[in-house]
Scaffold this motif. Sequence first.
Motif, PDB file in Angstrom:
ATOM      1  N   ASP A   1      22.279  23.153  47.650  1.00 54.46           N
ATOM      2  CA  ASP A   1      22.036  24.503  47.153  1.00 54.46           C
ATOM      3  C   ASP A   1      22.357  25.575  48.189  1.00 54.46           C
ATOM      4  OD1 ASP A   1      19.995  23.761  48.815  1.00 54.46           O
ATOM      5  OD2 ASP A   1      18.399  23.952  47.321  1.00 54.46           O
ATOM      6  N   GLY A   2      23.330  25.258  49.090  1.00 61.59           N
ATOM      7  CA  GLY A   2      23.698  26.218  50.118  1.00 61.59           C
ATOM      8  C   GLY A   2      25.121  26.026  50.575  1.00 61.59           C
TER       9      GLY A   2
ATOM     10  N   PRO B   1      22.433  27.098  55.451  1.00 60.40           N
ATOM     11  CA  PRO B   1      21.502  28.033  54.824  1.00 60.40           C
ATOM     12  C   PRO B   1      21.399  27.804  53.321  1.00 60.40           C
ATOM     13  CG  PRO B   1      23.525  29.144  55.462  1.00 60.40           C
ATOM     14  CD  PRO B   1      23.584  27.786  56.056  1.00 60.40           C
ATOM     15  N   VAL B   2      20.173  27.742  52.849  1.00 58.63           N
ATOM     16  CA  VAL B   2      19.908  27.549  51.424  1.00 58.63           C
ATOM     17  C   VAL B   2      19.984  28.899  50.728  1.00 58.63           C
ATOM     18  CG1 VAL B   2      18.189  26.840  49.732  1.00 58.63           C
ATOM     19  CG2 VAL B   2      18.526  25.487  51.818  1.00 58.63           C
ATOM     20  N   LEU B   3      20.885  29.025  49.775  1.00 63.19           N
ATOM     21  CA  LEU B   3      21.072  30.273  49.041  1.00 63.19           C
ATOM     22  C   LEU B   3      20.314  30.291  47.721  1.00 63.19           C
ATOM     23  CD1 LEU B   3      24.923  30.705  49.594  1.00 63.19           C
ATOM     24  CD2 LEU B   3      23.050  31.656  50.951  1.00 63.19           C
TER      25      LEU B   3
END
Length: 505
Positions: free
Chosen positions: A229-230, A250-252
């Motif tokens: 999910d990043g 980084p998880v967006l």
Amino acid sequence: MTPLRTTHVRRRRLGVATAAAGLLATLLTAGPAVAVPDPGDAPAPPGTVSAQDQEEARAAIRSGEIPPVDQVVHSDNITHLANVPREAFTGINSDLAFQGRYAFAGNYDGFRIFDIGNPSSPKTVAQVLCPGSQNDVSVSGNLLFLSTDSSRSDSSCSSTTQPATEKSSWEGMKIFDISDKRNPRYVAAVETACGSHTHTLVPERRNVYVYVSSYSPNAAFPDCQPPHDGISVIKVPRKAPEKAAVVGFPVLFPGEGPDGGGNPGAPTNPGVSKTTGCHDITVLPSKNLAAGACMGDGILFSIEDPENPVVIDRVQDNVNFAFWHSATFNQKADKVVFTDELGGGGGATCNERIGPNRGADGIYDIAGKGKKRKLVFRSYFKIDRHQADTENCVAHNGSLIPVKGRDLMVQAWYQGGVSVWDFTDSARPKEIAYFERGPLSTERLVGGGSWSAYYYNGHIYSNDMVKGLDVLKLDDRRTDPAKRVRMHELNVQTQPDYFDDFDDD
């Protein structure tokens, strides 16, 4: 180079209202991840179309609604200067990047470097065989970056295809030294989770950060596990690129569950791709902004700290967007154009049946300031030159045409060709120029057409998937001021501030 045949036809509107009713549902649910094959695999077979569709395509050619097979057509303000075929490579042509007098063209077999000092007669400087889809390409200084989004036996340029279920398989980023354009030198490889479908550079003085977009995790893939999910962030020291390494993920789309917090897709949102990563990201370093096209979501985020991007706003369109594919800011950074790759680039979506709002661009205004900025939908844009049902056609890669006071863009539409359009009024976009060829076939749905169409130093360069590099000259009072803008380097997904970073001749 091949001889050019040009003719002019009027705008056409070809619609096949009686085609199979199930096609639309197929396009809306098809995942674009398998739109094109790994170069080590057998080519994807042409898609079949009905006998009625074949006859309607032939009838449209006879009536002048569409040009004959392979025939070049364009608006009066476009001149087709050159075409350079694929030559040594037999793979699919992909993205483009530019530096000085050189163009860098990706291909599923590797990449090619052209000398475009004379745009009317591009010359091949180097062809580097290094298979691995999609071979998305960018350049910064003496470094060239190449995406590999297919599972390979190792990171070398002599690798072969290997199942993603095997732990030893490799996919990710490759880095080349291009200080000698005639002899690029492979210097580093960085493996990334789920490979690298596309990538985006955030260049700094000492380092280049690379945002790696990838998607479609699977519990059976050791190096591509859900949730995904990043994005992967790679840090590349300019003076020691061999030390390039992933420095973060980084998880967006934070959220609970195995798939994170992105768009859930079907059955919650029928016809919409589930968000399991991003397809493409465009950064605007002068404004510390980025726009992400992430399958079922469009996002706006801050890159003030490039290793730790922060999402500002997120939007979905669960009515007309099937797959958020790419993004383009206008120069003032108060608008974003997102594209929808309905059908994954392999479908015939530019027709009356699909309509003007699917497989189109979505134009969003950016309202507010700072962390309170919001993406506000204004309109859709889609070419109204309808294509035959044997032609893959959908919104794809494009760039700004730098003219102060106007929002102008050139864009690829696969077999829909190249479109130049004006979105200065974001509620009323309009096409102002076009270039395309007739269908590759009237018998089968064969993939082809313009993958990327970008404006660079006074000309439009289009990388046609099968026909090669096309060079176009645009003569129009609305776009002519852009001819004075001369860039030293252009990676379209790293948008420059055209009016601070250019030489005025």
